[in-house]
Design a protein around this motif. Structure first.
Motif, PDB file in Angstrom:
ATOM      1  N   VAL A 204      29.153  30.231  10.426  1.00 56.80           N
ATOM      2  CA  VAL A 204      30.349  30.986  10.805  1.00 56.80           C
ATOM      3  C   VAL A 204      31.519  30.064  10.500  1.00 56.80           C
ATOM      4  O   VAL A 204      31.716  29.052  11.172  1.00 56.80           O
ATOM      5  N   ILE A 205      32.275  30.414   9.461  1.00 57.47           N
ATOM      6  CA  ILE A 205      33.312  29.515   8.950  1.00 57.47           C
ATOM      7  C   ILE A 205      34.687  29.955   9.441  1.00 57.47           C
ATOM      8  O   ILE A 205      35.041  31.134   9.334  1.00 57.47           O
TER       9      ILE A 205
ATOM     10  N   SER B 245      28.643  26.555  13.465  1.00 62.75           N
ATOM     11  CA  SER B 245      30.076  26.792  13.408  1.00 62.75           C
ATOM     12  C   SER B 245      30.681  25.759  12.458  1.00 62.75           C
ATOM     13  O   SER B 245      30.408  24.572  12.587  1.00 62.75           O
ATOM     14  N   MET B 246      31.489  26.230  11.495  1.00 62.42           N
ATOM     15  CA  MET B 246      32.033  25.354  10.456  1.00 62.42           C
ATOM     16  C   MET B 246      33.537  25.503  10.343  1.00 62.42           C
ATOM     17  O   MET B 246      34.105  26.545  10.692  1.00 62.42           O
ATOM     18  N   LYS B 247      34.177  24.469   9.808  1.00 62.03           N
ATOM     19  CA  LYS B 247      35.630  24.490   9.573  1.00 62.03           C
ATOM     20  C   LYS B 247      35.887  24.238   8.093  1.00 62.03           C
ATOM     21  O   LYS B 247      35.324  23.309   7.493  1.00 62.03           O
ATOM     22  N   TYR B 248      36.728  25.107   7.501  1.00 61.11           N
ATOM     23  CA  TYR B 248      37.158  24.905   6.119  1.00 61.11           C
ATOM     24  C   TYR B 248      38.591  24.405   6.133  1.00 61.11           C
ATOM     25  O   TYR B 248      39.485  25.060   6.672  1.00 61.11           O
TER      26      TYR B 248
ATOM     27  N   PRO C 144      32.893  22.524   3.436  1.00 58.54           N
ATOM     28  CA  PRO C 144      33.114  22.902   4.836  1.00 58.54           C
ATOM     29  C   PRO C 144      32.520  21.838   5.759  1.00 58.54           C
ATOM     30  O   PRO C 144      31.578  21.130   5.388  1.00 58.54           O
ATOM     31  N   GLU C 145      33.065  21.743   6.962  1.00 59.84           N
ATOM     32  CA  GLU C 145      32.609  20.748   7.919  1.00 59.84           C
ATOM     33  C   GLU C 145      31.869  21.436   9.066  1.00 59.84           C
ATOM     34  O   GLU C 145      32.367  22.412   9.641  1.00 59.84           O
ATOM     35  N   ILE C 146      30.687  20.938   9.403  1.00 60.61           N
ATOM     36  CA  ILE C 146      29.957  21.479  10.545  1.00 60.61           C
ATOM     37  C   ILE C 146      30.593  20.967  11.836  1.00 60.61           C
ATOM     38  O   ILE C 146      30.791  19.769  12.018  1.00 60.61           O
TER      39      ILE C 146
ATOM     40  N   ASN D  94      42.453  29.732  12.023  1.00 63.59           N
ATOM     41  CA  ASN D  94      41.475  30.204  13.012  1.00 63.59           C
ATOM     42  C   ASN D  94      40.908  31.576  12.669  1.00 63.59           C
ATOM     43  O   ASN D  94      40.433  32.313  13.551  1.00 63.59           O
ATOM     44  N   GLU D  95      40.965  31.947  11.399  1.00 62.96           N
ATOM     45  CA  GLU D  95      40.302  33.161  10.931  1.00 62.96           C
ATOM     46  C   GLU D  95      38.839  32.839  10.619  1.00 62.96           C
ATOM     47  O   GLU D  95      38.508  31.700  10.294  1.00 62.96           O
ATOM     48  N   ARG D  96      37.967  33.857  10.717  1.00 65.81           N
ATOM     49  CA  ARG D  96      36.565  33.685  10.367  1.00 65.81           C
ATOM     50  C   ARG D  96      36.261  34.438   9.071  1.00 65.81           C
ATOM     51  O   ARG D  96      36.831  35.505   8.808  1.00 65.81           O
ATOM     52  N   LEU D  97      35.325  33.875   8.320  1.00 65.46           N
ATOM     53  CA  LEU D  97      34.984  34.449   7.022  1.00 65.46           C
ATOM     54  C   LEU D  97      33.736  35.311   7.135  1.00 65.46           C
ATOM     55  O   LEU D  97      32.700  34.859   7.635  1.00 65.46           O
TER      56      LEU D  97
END
Length: 205
Positions: free
Chosen positions: A81-82, A156-159, A128-130, A87-90
């Motif tokens: 879940v990126i 949960s990941m951050k781009y 992306p970062e976990i 703070n939007e999700r892809l």
């Protein structure tokens, strides 16, 4: 507690202390043996009267859940879940439903490595970062004429970049789109039941 989805139907494994309120459309039985699990699962599938099957366990549900898994062809997958810097999700659109990027774990990969690889392949986003591990999901489906049970590890990941996602069309993905939480109604109306709790768990982080 364990939950296994079959389309919109649900199989649960609960300890005696966690039964809670019973659904009027649930088949509730006591877990005794592997044979009993198989027989009641067959009854559940053939009957149109129940939307869930609840196995309650005197002891730890782990053993009975392992027995249940052994009834199927078992696979493992991983996905993510990126979220971006806004703070939007892809979400991706595949086979007529909104979904999350995921895929089968390859030999020698850890679940986290597989999740990162699948996210990169299916969305075109780099590095992306976990952030955290999310609860796994389980679902049953038909594969090569047999019933298969798949566990999917989620992260949960951050781009951190600004590139737009590119859907991997050869995997049946026709769209990859960022959503703000206020627009999740669109997702909830047309996604898999197994993902609803996962999305909520990610939003709580």
């Amino acid at each position: 507690m364990y939950e296994v989805f079959i389309n919109d139907k649900l199989v649960k494994f609960l300890s005696e202390n966690n039964l809670g309120k019973k659904s009027p459309n649930a088949l509730v039985v006591k877990a005794i043996s592997r044979k009993m699990l198989k027989e009641n699962f067959s009854v559940f599938l053939k009957s149109g009267s129940f939307d869930s099957l609840v196995f309650h366990c005197d002891k730890n549900p782990d053993k009975y859940f392992e027995d249940f898994i052994s009834l199927f062809w078992y696979f493992e997958a991983a996905g993510g879940v990126i979220r971006n810097q806004a703070n939007e999700r892809l979400f991706i659109y595949r086979f007529g439903k909104w979904d999350l990027p995921k895929g089968k774990i390859e030999k020698g990969e850890s679940p986290a490595e597989a999740a990162l690889r699948e996210v990169i392949e299916e969305t075109g986003l780099s590095a992306p970062e976990i952030l955290n591990e999310l609860p796994s999901t389980y679902h049953i489906y038909k594969f090569k004429g047999r019933k298969a049970l798949k566990r999917t590890y989620w992260y949960s990941m951050k781009y951190h970049g600004t590139d737009q996602p590119v859907p991997q069309t050869e995997e049946g993905i026709t769209e990859a789109k960022w959503f703000i939480p206020d627009d999740y109604k669109t997702i909830q109306l047309n996604t898999y039941a197994s993902l609803l709790g996962l999305i909520e768990a990610d939003l709580r982080l």
